[in-house]
Design a protein around this motif. Structure first.
Motif, PDB file in Angstrom:
ATOM      1  N   ASP A 187      33.026  13.675 -34.911  1.00 54.14           N
ATOM      2  CA  ASP A 187      34.075  14.344 -36.009  1.00 54.14           C
ATOM      3  C   ASP A 187      34.826  15.234 -35.934  1.00 54.14           C
ATOM      4  O   ASP A 187      35.723  15.424 -36.417  1.00 54.14           O
ATOM      5  N   ASP A 188      35.564  14.443 -34.748  1.00 51.80           N
ATOM      6  CA  ASP A 188      37.546  15.042 -34.369  1.00 51.80           C
ATOM      7  C   ASP A 188      38.302  13.903 -35.182  1.00 51.80           C
ATOM      8  O   ASP A 188      38.836  12.698 -35.029  1.00 51.80           O
ATOM      9  N   GLU A 189      38.888  14.109 -36.334  1.00 51.57           N
ATOM     10  CA  GLU A 189      39.060  14.013 -37.274  1.00 51.57           C
ATOM     11  C   GLU A 189      40.455  13.737 -37.511  1.00 51.57           C
ATOM     12  O   GLU A 189      41.631  12.764 -37.872  1.00 51.57           O
ATOM     13  N   GLU A 190      41.206  15.271 -36.749  1.00 45.54           N
ATOM     14  CA  GLU A 190      42.613  14.628 -36.332  1.00 45.54           C
ATOM     15  C   GLU A 190      43.179  13.875 -35.317  1.00 45.54           C
ATOM     16  O   GLU A 190      44.023  13.109 -34.971  1.00 45.54           O
ATOM     17  N   MET A 191      41.443  13.563 -34.273  1.00 41.92           N
ATOM     18  CA  MET A 191      41.884  13.196 -33.193  1.00 41.92           C
ATOM     19  C   MET A 191      41.839  11.548 -33.836  1.00 41.92           C
ATOM     20  O   MET A 191      43.428  10.550 -33.418  1.00 41.92           O
ATOM     21  N   ARG A 192      41.131  10.899 -34.871  1.00 42.47           N
ATOM     22  CA  ARG A 192      40.704   9.997 -34.868  1.00 42.47           C
ATOM     23  C   ARG A 192      42.357   9.167 -35.687  1.00 42.47           C
ATOM     24  O   ARG A 192      42.986   8.419 -35.891  1.00 42.47           O
ATOM     25  N   ARG A 193      42.704  10.542 -36.589  1.00 47.20           N
ATOM     26  CA  ARG A 193      44.354   9.875 -37.388  1.00 47.20           C
ATOM     27  C   ARG A 193      44.928  10.009 -36.157  1.00 47.20           C
ATOM     28  O   ARG A 193      46.232   9.088 -36.763  1.00 47.20           O
ATOM     29  N   SER A 194      45.542  11.000 -35.480  1.00 51.75           N
ATOM     30  CA  SER A 194      46.097  10.780 -34.774  1.00 51.75           C
ATOM     31  C   SER A 194      46.697   9.461 -34.130  1.00 51.75           C
ATOM     32  O   SER A 194      47.698   8.797 -33.860  1.00 51.75           O
ATOM     33  N   ILE A 195      45.326   8.877 -33.440  1.00 50.55           N
ATOM     34  CA  ILE A 195      45.479   7.563 -33.037  1.00 50.55           C
ATOM     35  C   ILE A 195      45.519   6.254 -33.730  1.00 50.55           C
ATOM     36  O   ILE A 195      45.810   5.018 -33.630  1.00 50.55           O
ATOM     37  N   GLN A 196      44.693   6.258 -35.273  1.00 49.52           N
ATOM     38  CA  GLN A 196      45.019   5.634 -36.038  1.00 49.52           C
ATOM     39  C   GLN A 196      46.468   5.937 -36.511  1.00 49.52           C
ATOM     40  O   GLN A 196      47.436   4.248 -36.533  1.00 49.52           O
ATOM     41  N   GLU A 197      47.382   6.893 -36.920  1.00 50.53           N
ATOM     42  CA  GLU A 197      48.622   6.416 -37.035  1.00 50.53           C
ATOM     43  C   GLU A 197      49.521   5.469 -36.223  1.00 50.53           C
ATOM     44  O   GLU A 197      50.756   5.090 -35.673  1.00 50.53           O
TER      45      GLU A 197
END
Length: 143
Positions: A23-33
């Protein structure tokens, strides 16, 4: 791709990310970016979204991607190897020792092309970056 197919890709991307980062949304968004240039899946076009799904699978997500894996080769919308080399050379000439990874170059790229990294730039934006660095160099030489 039709709207149903896009919705399915969005679902797959979020499912794969949840498997990898919970559920670490910030981690997902950072790696995705880092990999796509977009913090939101909905901002991606279908081609980028498909590549992101395949990247998640490559990272270990247990997902089925309905579209074929992307083939190798130069993406026609991305900067050419020659453009990247020119940008790096101009950065070295400015004394920016880290080349494409230099924070000062990244700032220049952000101001000039509106992207965080030259790898997310289009060929036209890469040309604008090269032109801007050359103009800057010429201005300093004329002083």
């Amino acid at each position: 791709m039709n709207k149903t197919g896009r919705g399915r890709l969005l679902f797959i991307a979020h499912k794969g990310a949840k498997q990898l980062w919970g559920d670490d949304e910030e981690m997902r968004r950072s790696i995705q970016e880092i990999h796509t240039g977009h913090r939101s899946c909905t901002a991606m076009d279908d081609k980028v979204l498909t590549r992101w799904c395949w990247k998640l699978k490559e990272m270990g997500a247990d997902i089925y991607v309905p579209d074929p894996a992307p083939r190798g080769g130069q993406d026609l919308t991305k900067p050419t190897t020659r453009q990247l080399a020119q940008i790096e050379q101009l950065a070295f000439e400015r004394g920016w020792e880290d080349g494409l990874n230099d924070g000062r170059l990244r700032g220049f790229i952000k101001r000039t092309a509106g992207v965080d990294d030259v790898t997310f730039a289009s060929r036209k934006q890469a040309t604008d970056i090269i032109s801007g660095l050359r103009r800057w160099k010429k201005q300093e030489e004329s002083k």
